[in-house]
Write an enzyme that holds these catalytic residues in place. Structure first.
Site, short mmCIF file in Angstrom:
data_model
loop_
_atom_site.label_atom_id
_atom_site.label_comp_id
_atom_site.label_asym_id
_atom_site.label_seq_id
_atom_site.Cartn_x
_atom_site.Cartn_y
_atom_site.Cartn_z
N SER A 153 36.54 59.63 42.61
CA SER A 153 35.84 60.28 43.71
C SER A 153 36.57 60.18 45.04
O SER A 153 37.39 59.28 45.28
CB SER A 153 34.42 59.74 43.89
OG SER A 153 33.72 59.74 42.68
N ASP A 167 35.76 38.84 34.07
CA ASP A 167 36.93 38.01 33.79
C ASP A 167 36.96 37.71 32.30
O ASP A 167 35.91 37.64 31.64
CB ASP A 167 36.88 36.68 34.57
CG ASP A 167 37.43 36.82 35.98
OD1 ASP A 167 38.33 37.65 36.18
OD2 ASP A 167 36.95 36.10 36.87
N PRO A 189 46.09 37.75 32.21
CA PRO A 189 44.73 37.96 32.72
C PRO A 189 43.70 37.01 32.13
O PRO A 189 42.58 36.94 32.63
CB PRO A 189 44.43 39.40 32.28
CG PRO A 189 45.24 39.61 31.05
CD PRO A 189 46.51 38.81 31.27
#
Length: 740
Positions: free
Chosen positions: A225, A300, A423
């Site tokens: 957007s 997470d 990660p």
């Protein structure tokens, strides 16, 4: 036999005029307190006028069921992980993944703590949906094809549906990266992911090999957007202006539904998500607002391989499949969230990983939007989003007093900075645990910037030390928006329309020019002069009739895979085809390799790209708007549900986004700008909206796809707020009568 008849009916649905569709709307014997007036315009956009809030939301539920009943039914199957009941055993893995992700995990607590006012609105809305479904005399055509039937909508399904738009954008990053985590080079890939700051999006996959789960998850979230606001001193009308264009999946029916509402507490017009009783993007007499996905990292990943066995709760779920036998599947949950390895669709191997998501904890997005719809001042608007959590949104607003601003609507975990190298966090390390949250009223906001203009395009939020995310949009789109806004001393409504449909990507022109210089330096035996002219003279415009865009994209298609050690795009991580990655690393990596290898790669890429580009004189010859019903995904018969296949402008990061991956042939944009909104706060009637599609999901309806032409011609539907203007412009009037 019944399925075959339904299929034939869906393939050749009888034409229904707007009047015929409205005649099917039940109006008598309803659970309203007083008569309710619904006015409709010729696009079957409603404006509901009720004497009580209860009656307003009851009528709104009926409107949603009338216009989008099949879509709401599919949404329920989606967030309950019941798609195999519709699509058969092929969707079993997807259902298992959805049940593990569990959109409805926090629903019982949300329902228990729901404010009375919100509860009453929701209950009335549910009553309207169920009342309409009970009175239907003819089922929509696709119900028979998909094996759907109207189900009773409950508070639990509504609240779970409110999480439909709450998908965490970083899930897509994890899905793309985790299968490569055990391979050499993963640390470099992860660190480059953080540096480039962008995730794969629908439309970025090679054509014909869409990532179904990824597309569904991002399509369900407000993933893209643009939104921008103009202060009175910069406005040609002398009042604040607001413009917004959401970027989502390009399919029918649209993920947006347009309408107007008036009751003692509400007076508002704008876009809604089918099945939810709230205006998400819109305008009331005092304030207008839009939003862009913040790309907040609300999740997470934790390695939970060393957790004590008693902290892992195992259960089984039964998945039913249409035309097939049921099967049972394992679900494991931990204090850090569900273990995602069990979902084969996620392709996660190795040690067990848990997903901690803010959306697994109670929050109240519906109350936030119901309050926002009644906000009159910047402070009220910001306060409305205090209970809001997911998905994170940059909410841009403008008000009648001339204020413009932007808030961070999110519940951001307080945690350590995002880790380098990997990660996945260690659940045994307390330093990785969340230490609470900050919400919209605690995070920084912007009000009345000195420049008099303000824009948002999924760019990185500024002004906070809280780690918000790492997958923000490329900077070239936000820079382009500000450049266009600052190009005018006084910004008009026509200027806003032009900005919303701008197809220029200056960074693409820069990359194309530098590649052209590298090619010219090769002194090729047969110089591709025509190809080079297309490349070097191109100004970055991705208009449908642009001459140079196809040459540039064909060159990228043949240059990127060999540069990164692949024979084709499918050999590479999705990230390597993303625009932020290309603008950050492509030229740097090309110049870092030995000249002989670089020249070899360039020679081969140019030879192949020249042949491809010769087949596509204009960008629109290659880049298409191929829009159709969700059933267009079906094999063999899918093409029958395609409504339009047209040349279209735009690209990955142009203001008028029409996303694609690495392409060298005719392809369809499947993710991009699919609605537009503009409001002038100086006049309550000065509001314009358009959907890339139509209001009515009924196959064969005159309003099924009748706004596509408006969208292509840069036209809008007028959505006034004054009662007398609504009466004049919404000529189809019906009255909902209370039961005796």
């Amino acid at each position: 036999m019944a399925i075959l008849r339904s299929l034939i009916r869906a393939l050749r649905p009888p034409r229904r005029t707007t009047a015929e569709r409205l005649a099917a709307f039940p109006t008598a014997g309803l659970a309203v307190e007083k008569d309710v007036t619904i006015r409709w315009n010729d696009y079957q956009v409603p404006f509901i006028d009720a004497e009580s809030d209860h009656d307003l939301f009851f009528a709104l539920g009926m409107v949603h069921a009338h216009l989008r009943g099949p879509q709401i039914a599919l949404f329920i199957h989606f967030f309950q992980g019941r798609l195999a009941e519709v699509f058969g055993p092929v969707a079993k893995r997807l259902d298992h993944a959805l049940r593990i992700l569990d959109y409805g995990a926090a629903v019982p607590e949300i329902e228990r703590t729901l404010p009375d006012e919100t509860r009453h609105c929701c209950e009335a809305f549910l009553g309207g949906i169920n009342s309409y479904n009970e009175r239907m005399t003819e089922l929509p055509p696709e119900f028979g094809v998909l094996g759907l039937k109207p189900e009773r909508h409950t508070m639990a399904t509504l609240l779970a549906g409110s999480r439909l738009a709450s998908t965490d954008f970083t899930w897509i990053t994890y899905m793309s990266l985790l299968p490569r985590r055990a391979r050499p080079g993963f640390t470099r890939l992860w660190n480059r992911t953080i540096e480039a700051g962008e995730s794969p999006t629908p439309g970025a996959h090679a054509e014909g090999t869409p990532g179904m789960l990824e597309d569904l998850l991002v399509g369900a979230g407000r993933a893209g957007s643009n939104s921008f606001a103009v202060a009175p001193q910069r406005s040609a009308t002398g009042a604040a202006l607001l413009a917004n264009d959401p970027h989502l999946g390009l399919s029918l029916p649209s993920l947006w539904l347009l309408g107007g509402l008036r009751s003692p507490s509400f007076h508002v017009a704008g876009f809604m998500i089918p099945g939810l009783p709230a205006i998400m993007l819109g305008r009331n007499p005092d304030l207008a607002w839009g939003g862009t996905n913040m790309r907040a990292s609300s999740s997470d990943l934790y390695d939970v391989g060393d957790l004590p066995a008693e902290q892992i709760v195992t259960s089984e779920t039964t998945i039913k499949a249409r035309g097939w036998r049921s099967s049972r599947h394992r679900i494991r949950r931990t204090p850090f969230g569900p273990i995602i390895n069990d979902a084969k669709a996620l392709n996660v191997h190795g040690r067990p990983l848990a997903l901690r998501w803010v959306g697994h904890e109670p929050s109240d997005e519906l109350t936030a939007f119901l309050k926002a719809a009644r906000a009159r001042t910047p402070d009220e608007f910001r306060a409305a989003f205090a209970p809001y959590a997911v998905s994170g949104q940059n909410m841009v607003f403008a008000d009648r007093a001339g204020n413009i601003g932007k808030i961070m609507a999110v519940r951001a975990p307080l945690r350590a900075p995002f880790p380098k190298d990997d990660p996945v966090l260690n659940a045994a390390d307390p330093a990785t645990h969340w230490r609470g949250f900050q919400c919209a009223t605690e995070l920084p906001w912007v009000v009345n910037p000195p420049a008099g203009v303000l824009a948002s395009a999924n760019d990185r939020p500024l002004g906070t030390d809280v780690p918000i995310g790492f997958t923000f949009g490329a900077d070239d789109r936000i820079r382009r928006l500000y450049g266009l806004l600052r190009a005018h001393d006084k910004i008009s409504i026509d200027n806003l329309r032009a900005i919303q449909t701008d197809t220029n990507a200056p960074d693409a022109a820069k990359v194309a020019g530098e590649l052209a210089q590298q090619i010219e330096a090769l002194n090729l035996p047969v110089r591709p002069d025509k190809f080079l002219r297309r490349l070097s003279r191109w100004n970055g415009d991705y208009a449908a009739d642009a001459f140079g865009a196809a040459a540039f994209e064909a060159l990228l298609f043949h240059l990127v895979p060999p540069l990164y050690g692949g024979k084709r795009q499918a050999d590479l991580p999705d990230l390597l085809g993303q625009w932020s990655y290309l603008t950050t690393f492509l030229l740097r990596d090309l110049m870092a390799i030995k000249p002989a290898k670089r020249n070899k790669i360039l020679r081969r890429a140019v030879a192949k790209a020249e042949r491809d580009a010769a087949r596509y004189r204009q960008w629109g010859d290659m880049h298409r708007l191929r829009i159709g019903h969700t059933l267009a995904r079906l094999p063999l018969i899918g093409r029958a549900f395609v409504v339009e296949d047209l040349p279209v402008g735009g690209s990955r990061q142009t203001p008028m986004k029409m996303a694609h991956g690495l392409v060298n042939r005719r392809h369809a944009a499947t993710f991009g700008q699919m609605a537009r909104h503009i409001s002038d706060l100086g006049d309550p009637d000065a509001n314009w909206f358009v959907i890339l599609g139509g209001q009515d999901a009924w196959l064969g309806s005159a309003n099924y796809a009748d706004q596509i032409g408006l969208w292509l011609r840069r036209q809008y539907i007028h959505m006034p707020l004054r009662r007398e203007t609504v009466a004049a412009e919404f000529p189809h009037v019906m009255t909902l009568k209370a039961s005796a």
